[in-house]
Structure formats: structure tokens, C-alpha cells
Design a protein around this motif. Sequence first.
Motif, PDB file in Angstrom:
ATOM      1  N   ALA A 152      15.339  95.395  28.428  1.00  0.00           N
ATOM      2  CA  ALA A 152      15.849  94.742  29.641  1.00  0.00           C
ATOM      3  C   ALA A 152      17.339  95.034  29.822  1.00  0.00           C
ATOM      4  CB  ALA A 152      15.595  93.237  29.569  1.00  0.00           C
ATOM      5  N   ALA A 153      18.102  95.015  28.736  1.00  0.00           N
ATOM      6  CA  ALA A 153      19.542  95.307  28.828  1.00  0.00           C
ATOM      7  C   ALA A 153      19.773  96.769  29.206  1.00  0.00           C
ATOM      8  CB  ALA A 153      20.226  94.990  27.494  1.00  0.00           C
ATOM      9  N   ALA A 154      18.967  97.681  28.667  1.00  0.00           N
ATOM     10  CA  ALA A 154      19.111  99.095  29.022  1.00  0.00           C
ATOM     11  C   ALA A 154      18.811  99.303  30.498  1.00  0.00           C
ATOM     12  CB  ALA A 154      18.170  99.943  28.167  1.00  0.00           C
ATOM     13  N   LYS A 155      17.792  98.622  31.007  1.00  0.00           N
ATOM     14  CA  LYS A 155      17.456  98.727  32.429  1.00  0.00           C
ATOM     15  C   LYS A 155      18.565  98.128  33.290  1.00  0.00           C
ATOM     16  CE  LYS A 155      13.959  97.523  35.779  1.00  0.00           C
ATOM     17  NZ  LYS A 155      12.781  96.707  36.060  1.00  0.00           N
ATOM     18  N   LYS A 156      19.161  97.040  32.817  1.00  0.00           N
ATOM     19  CA  LYS A 156      20.247  96.372  33.557  1.00  0.00           C
ATOM     20  C   LYS A 156      21.437  97.308  33.753  1.00  0.00           C
ATOM     21  CE  LYS A 156      23.488  92.554  32.814  1.00  0.00           C
ATOM     22  NZ  LYS A 156      23.843  91.471  31.904  1.00  0.00           N
ATOM     23  N   TYR A 157      21.737  98.107  32.735  1.00  0.00           N
ATOM     24  CA  TYR A 157      22.893  99.003  32.803  1.00  0.00           C
ATOM     25  C   TYR A 157      22.521 100.419  33.231  1.00  0.00           C
ATOM     26  CZ  TYR A 157      25.365  95.241  30.557  1.00  0.00           C
ATOM     27  OH  TYR A 157      25.921  94.026  30.283  1.00  0.00           O
ATOM     28  N   GLY A 158      21.268 100.652  33.606  1.00  0.00           N
ATOM     29  CA  GLY A 158      20.855 101.953  34.115  1.00  0.00           C
ATOM     30  C   GLY A 158      20.775 103.023  33.041  1.00  0.00           C
ATOM     31  N   LEU A 159      20.446 102.639  31.823  1.00  0.00           N
ATOM     32  CA  LEU A 159      20.336 103.582  30.713  1.00  0.00           C
ATOM     33  C   LEU A 159      18.906 103.601  30.201  1.00  0.00           C
ATOM     34  CD1 LEU A 159      23.513 102.459  28.754  1.00  0.00           C
ATOM     35  CD2 LEU A 159      23.305 104.484  30.171  1.00  0.00           C
ATOM     36  N   THR A 160      18.533 104.675  29.523  1.00  0.00           N
ATOM     37  CA  THR A 160      17.231 104.695  28.867  1.00  0.00           C
ATOM     38  C   THR A 160      17.353 103.953  27.534  1.00  0.00           C
ATOM     39  OG1 THR A 160      17.696 106.765  27.732  1.00  0.00           O
ATOM     40  CG2 THR A 160      16.681 106.920  29.922  1.00  0.00           C
ATOM     41  N   ILE A 161      16.207 103.621  26.972  1.00  0.00           N
ATOM     42  CA  ILE A 161      16.227 102.869  25.705  1.00  0.00           C
ATOM     43  C   ILE A 161      16.845 103.718  24.595  1.00  0.00           C
ATOM     44  CG2 ILE A 161      14.770 101.746  23.987  1.00  0.00           C
ATOM     45  CD1 ILE A 161      12.837 101.087  26.281  1.00  0.00           C
ATOM     46  N   GLU A 162      16.660 105.035  24.641  1.00  0.00           N
ATOM     47  CA  GLU A 162      17.237 105.911  23.617  1.00  0.00           C
ATOM     48  C   GLU A 162      18.756 105.985  23.746  1.00  0.00           C
ATOM     49  OE1 GLU A 162      14.695 107.178  25.713  1.00  0.00           O
ATOM     50  OE2 GLU A 162      13.169 106.546  24.282  1.00  0.00           O
ATOM     51  N   GLU A 163      19.270 105.940  24.975  1.00  0.00           N
ATOM     52  CA  GLU A 163      20.721 106.007  25.202  1.00  0.00           C
ATOM     53  C   GLU A 163      21.414 104.688  24.894  1.00  0.00           C
ATOM     54  OE1 GLU A 163      21.231 109.074  28.920  1.00  0.00           O
ATOM     55  OE2 GLU A 163      20.734 106.997  29.345  1.00  0.00           O
ATOM     56  N   TYR A 164      20.697 103.593  24.996  1.00  0.00           N
ATOM     57  CA  TYR A 164      21.316 102.268  24.906  1.00  0.00           C
ATOM     58  C   TYR A 164      21.529 101.844  23.459  1.00  0.00           C
ATOM     59  CZ  TYR A 164      21.964  97.260  25.282  1.00  0.00           C
ATOM     60  OH  TYR A 164      22.462  95.980  25.175  1.00  0.00           O
ATOM     61  N   THR A 165      22.783 101.618  23.096  1.00  0.00           N
ATOM     62  CA  THR A 165      23.132 100.973  21.827  1.00  0.00           C
ATOM     63  C   THR A 165      24.236  99.975  22.124  1.00  0.00           C
ATOM     64  OG1 THR A 165      24.698 102.743  21.369  1.00  0.00           O
ATOM     65  CG2 THR A 165      22.562 102.908  20.297  1.00  0.00           C
ATOM     66  N   PRO A 166      24.018  98.701  21.839  1.00  0.00           N
ATOM     67  CA  PRO A 166      25.067  97.714  22.119  1.00  0.00           C
ATOM     68  C   PRO A 166      26.144  97.740  21.051  1.00  0.00           C
ATOM     69  CG  PRO A 166      23.151  96.635  21.198  1.00  0.00           C
ATOM     70  CD  PRO A 166      22.795  98.087  21.355  1.00  0.00           C
ATOM     71  N   TYR A 167      27.285  97.139  21.383  1.00  0.00           N
ATOM     72  CA  TYR A 167      28.349  96.970  20.392  1.00  0.00           C
ATOM     73  C   TYR A 167      27.856  96.024  19.303  1.00  0.00           C
ATOM     74  CZ  TYR A 167      31.951  99.236  23.193  1.00  0.00           C
ATOM     75  OH  TYR A 167      32.696 100.156  23.875  1.00  0.00           O
ATOM     76  N   PRO A 168      28.443  96.059  18.124  1.00  0.00           N
ATOM     77  CA  PRO A 168      28.030  95.105  17.091  1.00  0.00           C
ATOM     78  C   PRO A 168      28.237  93.659  17.575  1.00  0.00           C
ATOM     79  CG  PRO A 168      29.416  96.819  16.142  1.00  0.00           C
ATOM     80  CD  PRO A 168      29.428  97.011  17.620  1.00  0.00           C
ATOM     81  N   GLU A 169      27.391  92.788  17.108  1.00  0.00           N
ATOM     82  CA  GLU A 169      27.422  91.390  17.575  1.00  0.00           C
ATOM     83  C   GLU A 169      28.749  90.718  17.236  1.00  0.00           C
ATOM     84  OE1 GLU A 169      24.424  87.562  17.631  1.00  0.00           O
ATOM     85  OE2 GLU A 169      24.091  89.168  16.202  1.00  0.00           O
ATOM     86  N   SER A 170      29.389  91.141  16.159  1.00  0.00           N
ATOM     87  CA  SER A 170      30.652  90.526  15.738  1.00  0.00           C
ATOM     88  C   SER A 170      31.806  90.826  16.700  1.00  0.00           C
ATOM     89  CB  SER A 170      31.023  91.006  14.338  1.00  0.00           C
ATOM     90  OG  SER A 170      31.188  92.412  14.351  1.00  0.00           O
ATOM     91  N   MET A 171      31.672  91.875  17.517  1.00  0.00           N
ATOM     92  CA  MET A 171      32.751  92.219  18.448  1.00  0.00           C
ATOM     93  C   MET A 171      32.774  91.313  19.667  1.00  0.00           C
ATOM     94  SD  MET A 171      33.003  96.338  18.253  1.00  0.00           S
ATOM     95  CE  MET A 171      34.527  96.409  19.133  1.00  0.00           C
ATOM     96  N   GLY A 172      31.653  90.679  19.984  1.00  0.00           N
ATOM     97  CA  GLY A 172      31.646  89.714  21.072  1.00  0.00           C
ATOM     98  C   GLY A 172      31.453  90.306  22.452  1.00  0.00           C
ATOM     99  N   TYR A 173      30.937  91.542  22.563  1.00  0.00           N
ATOM    100  CA  TYR A 173      30.694  92.142  23.870  1.00  0.00           C
ATOM    101  C   TYR A 173      29.299  91.831  24.405  1.00  0.00           C
ATOM    102  CZ  TYR A 173      34.954  94.921  23.499  1.00  0.00           C
ATOM    103  OH  TYR A 173      36.253  95.319  23.405  1.00  0.00           O
ATOM    104  N   GLY A 174      28.498  91.096  23.678  1.00  0.00           N
ATOM    105  CA  GLY A 174      27.156  90.739  24.132  1.00  0.00           C
ATOM    106  C   GLY A 174      26.254  91.954  24.181  1.00  0.00           C
TER     107      GLY A 174
END
Length: 173
Positions: free
Chosen positions: A50-72
Amino acid sequence: MKMALLQKAILNNPKTVQKTIGIFYNVSRNHWNYQYKPGPYPKTNEERAAAAKKYGLTIEEYTPYPESMGYGDYPKLPDIGADSKDPHYPWDMPELKRNFNEPVHALAELYGEDRYDISMRPRFPVWYQACFLFAVLGGSFALYYYLEDFKMGRPVLVKQYPKDGPHYMFECE
């Protein structure tokens, strides 16, 4: 022509002017758009999709920042400065070198075209630049050391004082 008619229609109707001013006032007051606010950090595969779709990326392209950084759920994009992007590509916004609906880097204020370019490759390696700097500084200090004994300047005579005796004789007729 159409734009001028539209401006006249807006300016002649006081309610429209009031609404327009209100819209601009609200936009300038509320600088945060709720749609761009990152959601919570994705913990499951469905949340990641769902987050990858929200930002217009494929699931393979999508990697979030680490949770400790606080970028959600904001995606971790590659560090590419605007200067390193192709200037001849037909960008939707050529002044920012980005396309419509493209996610913005989390540190976009650091990577603008007038800012630091993290992906730039220097013309000469850093060790080469350091060697050149030390060679120039060392050479200038060596020149100073070897040429210190040679005085350079305008030659002058000893200062003359009245107590030393007459120096100029003026004869009157």
C-alpha cells in the motif's frame, strides 16, 4: 484574451474575490498537505504494498527508511543531486529536474541544483588534491626560507638630523 476575460469576471464579482483571497490565505497558512504526510512504518507485506502504491513505486523499488529515523513509510530514494541529473531530459519541472508525481527525497533541501551534489564525481581524486595543496604550500615555504637573506626593497640613505651638522648650505647674495 480568455485570461483577461476571466480576470475581469473574477475581479468584478466581490464574492469571487473574497473566496479567492480566502483560498490563498488558507494555502499560505496551512503549509502541510495531509496527503503527503508519511504514514506509520509498514510492518506487513500488505502495508508495504500500500505504501509503495501511495508513492507510485513498485514493491521491488520501495524500501522505507529505518524505523528509528522517524520518517514513517516514506521511501528511501537514491542520493542523486540535481546537478547530476540529465539536463537534456524533458522534465515536467525543468527548474527542479523532477517529473510530476515523483516522490521527493527526504533531504531534498540539501540536494538542490544550487546546493551540495552528493553524487558528484570530482575531476581529480581527493588524495591528488591534497598532494597538490601540500606541494604548493611546501614550495612557497621553501622559497621563503631560501630567499629570506636577500633583502628586497627600495634602497634609502641614513636619516639626517640637524644635530649632525649642516647638510644644506644656502648662500644669499
